[in-house]
Design an enzyme around this catalytic site. Structure first.
Site, PDB file in Angstrom:
ATOM      1  NE  ARG A 108      52.821   6.725  56.900  1.00 14.23           N
ATOM      2  CZ  ARG A 108      53.870   6.829  56.088  1.00 14.23           C
ATOM      3  NH1 ARG A 108      53.736   6.622  54.786  1.00 14.23           N
ATOM      4  NH2 ARG A 108      55.066   7.115  56.576  1.00 14.23           N
ATOM      5  CG  HIS A 135      56.884  11.627  58.974  1.00 14.63           C
ATOM      6  ND1 HIS A 135      56.709  10.458  59.695  1.00 14.63           N
ATOM      7  CD2 HIS A 135      57.376  11.238  57.760  1.00 14.63           C
ATOM      8  CE1 HIS A 135      57.066   9.430  58.954  1.00 14.63           C
ATOM      9  NE2 HIS A 135      57.476   9.870  57.779  1.00 14.63           N
ATOM     10  CD  GLN A 138      62.174  10.197  57.302  1.00 14.27           C
ATOM     11  OE1 GLN A 138      61.535   9.226  56.914  1.00 14.27           O
ATOM     12  NE2 GLN A 138      63.501  10.267  57.178  1.00 14.27           N
ATOM     13  CG  ASP A 227      58.519  15.956  52.140  1.00 10.05           C
ATOM     14  OD1 ASP A 227      58.585  14.913  51.470  1.00 10.05           O
ATOM     15  OD2 ASP A 227      57.659  16.147  53.028  1.00 10.05           O
ATOM     16  CB  CYS A 267      61.568  11.971  54.539  1.00  4.45           C
ATOM     17  SG  CYS A 267      60.233  12.677  53.548  1.00  4.45           S
ATOM     18  NE  ARG A 295      61.431   6.516  59.644  1.00  8.36           N
ATOM     19  CZ  ARG A 295      60.263   6.556  58.997  1.00  8.36           C
ATOM     20  NH1 ARG A 295      60.242   6.876  57.717  1.00  8.36           N
ATOM     21  NH2 ARG A 295      59.118   6.315  59.607  1.00  8.36           N
TER      22      ARG A 295
HETATM   23  N1  NVA Z   1      55.281  15.091  53.343  1.00  6.66           N
HETATM   24  C1  NVA Z   1      55.265  13.748  52.815  1.00  6.66           C
HETATM   25  C2  NVA Z   1      56.133  12.851  53.628  1.00  6.66           C
HETATM   26  C3  NVA Z   1      56.219  11.441  53.119  1.00  6.66           C
HETATM   27  C4  NVA Z   1      57.051  10.524  53.959  1.00  6.66           C
HETATM   28  C5  NVA Z   1      53.855  13.221  52.759  1.00  6.66           C
HETATM   29  O1  NVA Z   1      53.115  13.394  53.736  1.00  6.66           O
HETATM   30  O2  NVA Z   1      53.476  12.656  51.737  1.00  6.66           O
HETATM   31  N1   CP Z   2      59.732   8.519  54.709  1.00  6.42           N
HETATM   32  C1   CP Z   2      58.636   7.752  54.866  1.00  6.42           C
HETATM   33  O1   CP Z   2      57.890   7.850  55.857  1.00  6.42           O
HETATM   34  O2   CP Z   2      58.463   6.851  53.864  1.00  6.42           O
HETATM   35  P1   CP Z   2      57.205   5.906  53.642  1.00  6.42           P
HETATM   36  O3   CP Z   2      56.054   6.787  53.219  1.00  6.42           O
HETATM   37  O4   CP Z   2      57.635   4.959  52.569  1.00  6.42           O
HETATM   38  O5   CP Z   2      56.890   5.224  54.937  1.00  6.42           O
END
Ligand code: NVA
Ligand code: CP
Length: 311
Positions: A108, A135, A138, A227, A267, A295
């Site tokens: 990540r 992502h 997800q 989101d 998500c 997931r």
């Molecule tokens: N768009 C959000 C998704 C989190 C799972 C982020 O990047 O923070």
């Molecule tokens: N939806 C998602 O990726 O959640 P986290 O940031 O908790 O991994």
């Protein structure tokens, strides 16, 4: 050996196999305990390193459970506690070392370039556990969740409300092209999808509508998605961005404009009272906890895909 970086990298058939494998495996283990291994243990003796440059609850937990269910195990690395492209070790050297220790890496990252750079130097597969650009894990879980409830997603209409230019919306546009569903994005002019993804959508004949009118975006929709208005590491004036996105909140009034049996997806983590009201996320149409659970099941398929082990 294959990487899983963007939905657009895979063929529609490969993506379909990932979803179908997840459905099958999920049914087959329905009476087992949460972390018990599947009967065939296809990952026995295999291990995965997970590196999180940003916080995570779901991705961290679900990948850990996923690899356990496949018979393998995982180790979570905090980039602050390892030599990770800083001090005396380059990203390339860290990648070379991990190649010797584990069978697969999940990353990540705040910078998609890190994924590509890391992937280039690993001799084992890499999975994108969220980047600033996409992502994919997800969105694959969301496809599985949609299909469990509503049947095939092909030909259905999905609406995306709010920030039209983030990692989730990018992957959703790619999924619309690969799984052939209609996608309507409702967002303000300032937060429209970027040129690169719009060009991809055009080239791949995605049935995509981008509108600044939230009502138009949700009309006749089978599923409303949103989101967080401000993503992790989003270096914007938060208050200003939230002001721009205010009329794209998913609330009872907006939800009523979709099909009466439409579902609501998010998500998570969620900005309650911002992009969605409590009434909707805690209401009957919401499937957010199922998304989180799925997931695990999709990640298992993604892991199998990386090793060419899908049925
Ligand atoms: N768009 C959000 C998704 C989190 C799972 C982020 O990047 O923070
Ligand atoms: N939806 C998602 O990726 O959640 P986290 O940031 O908790 O991994």
């Amino acid at each position: 050996m294959k990487n899983f970086i963007n939905i657009s990298d895979l063929s529609s058939n490969e993506l379909r196999s990932i979803i179908d494998e997840a459905k099958l495996r999920k049914i087959k283990r329905k009476d087992l305990n949460k972390s018990a291994a599947d009967q065939d243990k296809p990952f026995e003796g295999k291990s995965m390193a997970m590196i999180f440059e940003k916080p995570s609850t779901r991705t961290r937990m679900s990948f850990d459970i996923a690899i356990k269910q496949l018979g393998g195990y995982s180790i979570i690395l905090n980039p602050d506690n390892i030599h990770y492209g800083k001090g005396n070790e380059t990203l390339k050297d860290t990648a070379k070392v991990l190649t010797e220790y584990v069978d697969i890496v999940m990353l990540r990252t705040a910078s998609h370039k890190n994924l590509e750079e890391f992937g280039k130097h690993l001799d084992i597969p890499i999975i994108n556990g969220l980047s600033d650009q996409s992502h994919p894990c997800q969105i694959m879980s969301d496809i599985l969740t949609f299909e469990e409830i509503k049947g095939s997603i092909t030909g259905k209409t999905i609406s995306w409300l709010g920030d039209g230019n983030n990692n989730m919306s990018n992957s959703l546009i790619e999924a619309a092209g690969k799984f052939n569903f209609n996608l309507k994005i409702g967002c303000p002019k300032k937060y429209m999808p970027n040129k690169k993804i719009l060009n991809w959508a055009k080239k791949n004949k995605v049935n995509l509508l981008v509108t600044n009118k939230p009502e138009e975006a949700v009309k006749d929709s089978d599923c409303i998605m949103t989101d967080k208005w401000v993503s992790m590491n989003d270096k914007v004036n938060k208050q200003q961005k939230k002001k721009h996105l205010k009329s794209y909140q998913v609330n009872k009034k907006l939800m009523k404009k979709a099909k009466s049996d439409a579902i609501f997806m998010h998500c998570l983590p969620v900005g309650r009272g911002e992009e969605v009201t409590d009434e909707i996320i805690d209401g009957k149409q919401s499937v957010v906890w199922r998304q989180a659970l799925n997931r695990v099941h999709v990640q298992k398929s993604i892991l199998l895909y990386c090793f060419g082990k899908l049925r």
